[in-house]
Structure formats: structure tokens, C-alpha cells
Design an enzyme around this catalytic site. Structure first.
Site, PDB file in Angstrom:
ATOM      1  N   PRO A   2       0.824  -1.210   0.000  1.00 32.56           N
ATOM      2  CA  PRO A   2       0.000   0.000   0.000  1.00 32.56           C
ATOM      3  C   PRO A   2       0.859   1.262   0.000  1.00 32.56           C
ATOM      4  CG  PRO A   2      -0.801  -1.571   1.626  1.00 32.56           C
ATOM      5  CD  PRO A   2       0.505  -2.091   1.134  1.00 32.56           C
ATOM      6  N   GLU A   3       0.449   2.244  -0.788  1.00 29.01           N
ATOM      7  CA  GLU A   3       1.169   3.514  -0.819  1.00 29.01           C
ATOM      8  C   GLU A   3       0.548   4.473   0.192  1.00 29.01           C
ATOM      9  OE1 GLU A   3       2.562   4.793  -4.618  1.00 29.01           O
ATOM     10  OE2 GLU A   3       2.322   2.804  -5.506  1.00 29.01           O
ATOM     11  N   LYS A  52       4.212   5.196   4.851  1.00 29.48           N
ATOM     12  CA  LYS A  52       3.521   3.914   4.808  1.00 29.48           C
ATOM     13  C   LYS A  52       3.290   3.340   6.213  1.00 29.48           C
ATOM     14  CE  LYS A  52       5.458   2.968   0.245  1.00 29.48           C
ATOM     15  NZ  LYS A  52       6.192   2.030  -0.629  1.00 29.48           N
ATOM     16  N   ARG A 121      13.556  10.013  10.628  1.00 33.48           N
ATOM     17  CA  ARG A 121      14.257   9.318   9.546  1.00 33.48           C
ATOM     18  C   ARG A 121      13.449   9.242   8.255  1.00 33.48           C
ATOM     19  NH1 ARG A 121      13.166   4.711  12.992  1.00 33.48           N
ATOM     20  NH2 ARG A 121      11.751   3.216  12.006  1.00 33.48           N
ATOM     21  N   ASN A 162       5.542   2.384  -6.004  1.00 30.98           N
ATOM     22  CA  ASN A 162       5.885   2.131  -7.401  1.00 30.98           C
ATOM     23  C   ASN A 162       4.909   2.772  -8.382  1.00 30.98           C
ATOM     24  OD1 ASN A 162       7.832   1.078  -9.050  1.00 30.98           O
ATOM     25  ND2 ASN A 162       6.867  -0.926  -9.258  1.00 30.98           N
ATOM     26  N   ARG A 251      12.753  -3.172  -7.971  1.00 29.94           N
ATOM     27  CA  ARG A 251      11.375  -2.873  -8.349  1.00 29.94           C
ATOM     28  C   ARG A 251      11.296  -2.542  -9.832  1.00 29.94           C
ATOM     29  NH1 ARG A 251       8.103  -1.571  -4.062  1.00 29.94           N
ATOM     30  NH2 ARG A 251       6.440  -2.009  -5.575  1.00 29.94           N
TER      31      ARG A 251
END
Length: 267
Positions: A2-3, A52, A121, A162, A251
């Protein structure tokens, strides 16, 4: 995986369902039982997303951190609870609804210090009001790495996956292998603003749609509303050139070699 828009939408749905209520928490599967017992009966304060990651505040400075990973699902249902089905890591329940978490990569109780470390981060998230895009630009403009890799680096930009990576590069006519340091600031700002709008649309409608309104007549009814993502071997919607694919940092890339010409550098 999931984005970012999926996690933001989930946080909004959890807030609409449980915010301000005392909830019961349990771990039918048993893997989160000890921590679920600590949360049981506490007030559900608020959920938010960071890239995410899902972060849920409970009263008493208790914080739930969830990363869905590839297979995780956090499903919310209205009405009285029913017996759990499958491997439910965490159930959150009120008098009017319940939510079951299955298959996450991470489900853990965190301290405020651990949350602060995560936020430090992560790169800026286009969906967060506190996002500072300058942080991402400073990383990109100094990097020789391809922009296609930098956009997927969660320490550079949080929440972009992606699909958004492939589509935003097409929308701005940028080849995925163009070095970050070859980007102009105006190009980055345009991409950032576009991501803010596209990801907000994703939250609103619950899916990723990136084809501009003026190009929708080029998309068949059952087609994915995207320009290049997973369209390898098919003709570009705008120029007819065959969409290409390759692998970068594990990817798949998708791009149109005509609309996104290779970067040649300065002569």
C-alpha cells in the site's frame, strides 16, 4: 505494498469510527496479546499516517505502530462484532463497530521517543501538513542516484510507491534513470505539488488515478487509469511508443522512451 494514500485513508476511517471512544482491544491470534491487554479499555485518541506507517494514539501516552507491508489488511466493519475469521493480530472494538488487523509486517506498542525517531528518519510526506519539501530537494539535488530510485527511498520522500513513482515521472516527462542532481528545482517543485494533489485524490476516492482529465478519452472503460504503470509492451496513450520496463533497486520501472527521453548530460 500500500502507498501513502492508503494509510492516510485508513487513519481517517479509524478516526471517524473510534476517535474519542473507549475501546476493547484483543489479539485473537495471540501474537499481540500482551500489548493488546495494555490497550484494552483505553480511549482511542487519534490515528495518523506517516508515509507507509500507521500511528494510533491511545490515552496514557500509549502508541500503536502498524506497518501493513505486502499482505497486511486493517478492515473496519460497522455493527456488533462477529467471531474473528483467520489470523487476526489485533481487534479494536466499540459498541458500534470493530476493526480487524491481519498480516501486518509490524504491529507493536511504541514510546513517544520511538515515534519521534521514525518521523526523523522519514522524508517529507506529501499528505502531511507538516511536510517540508525542501528536505527532499536537498537530498535529491546532491545525489547521483537515479530519480526513479530516490522517489522510492522513504528517507527522501515518504509514502511514494511504485505506482506514484512511475506515473509522476511520466506526467513530468522525466526518465527514471535521470540523476537526481540533474533535476532543476522547478522540476522538483512541480512534481511535489503534483504528488500533493494526486495523493490527496487517492485518499478521497480510495484508488490511484493519474490520467489527466483531457486524456480520459484515450482510456478504455476497464483500463487502469494510469499512463505507464504495468503497461509494458502497450502503446503510450499520448504518442503510441511501446512502454518499456526494467528493474531498478529490486522494483519494476515503467516509462515511455519518447515522452520520457533518456538524460544525455551536458556536452
Amino acid at each position: 505494498m500500500p502507498e501513502g494514500h492508503t494509510l492516510r485513508r485508513l487513519a481517517d476511517q479509524l478516526n471517524a469510527t473510534f476517535s474519542g471512544q473507549e475501546v476493547q482491544t484483543s489479539s485473537p491470534q495471540g501474537r499481540f496479546a500482551e500489548s493488546a491487554a495494555l490497550l484494552d479499555g483505553a480511549q482511542f485518541v487519534a490515528a495518523e499516517s506517516a508515509g507507509k506507517h500507521l500511528l494510533v494514539d491511545f490515552e496514557g501516552d500509549q502508541l500503536l505502530h502498524v506497518h501493513l507491508g505486502l499482505y497486511g489488511k486493517f478492515l473496519i466493519k460497522r455493527g456488533a462484532s462477529t467471531p474473528p475469521v483467520g489470523q487476526v493480530r489485533l481487534r479494536v472494538e466499540s459498541e458500534t463497530a470493530f476493526a480487524d488487523l491481519r498480516g501486518p509486517t509490524a504491529c507493536e506498542l511504541w514510546t513517544p521517543a520511538e515515534e519521534a525517531a521514525l518521523l526523523a528518519r522519514l522524508g517529507p510526506d506529501p499528505l502531511r501538513e507538516d511536510a517540508d519539501p525542501t528536505r527532499a530537494w536537498e537530498r535529491i539535488r546532491r545525489s547521483k542516484a537515479p530519480i526513479g530510485a530516490l522517489l522510492m527511498d522513504q528517507s527522501v520522500l515518504a509514502g511514494v510507491g511504485n505506482v506514484y513513482r512511475a506515473e509522476i515521472l511520466f506526467r513530468h516527462n522525466l526518465h527514471p534513470l535521470r540523476p537526481g542532481q540533474a533535476l532543476r528545482r522547478a522540476q522538483f517543485v512541480a512534481m511535489w505539488d503534483d504528488l500533493v494533489a494526486l495523493m490527496a485524490d487517492g485518499v478521497r476516492i480510495g484508488r490511484i488515478e493519474t490520467v489527466r482529465a483531457e486524456h480520459l478519452d484515450l482510456v478504455r472503460a476497464r483500463d487502469r487509469r494510469s499512463y505507464v504503470y504495468r503497461r509494458q509492451g502497450e502503446p503510450c496513450r499520448l504518442c503510441g511508443t511501446e512502454i518499456r520496463t526494467d528493474v531498478l533497486v529490486g522494483r519494476n520501472l515503467f516509462w515511455c522512451p519518447r515522452c520520457q527521453p533518456a538524460y544525455r548530460g551536458r556536452t
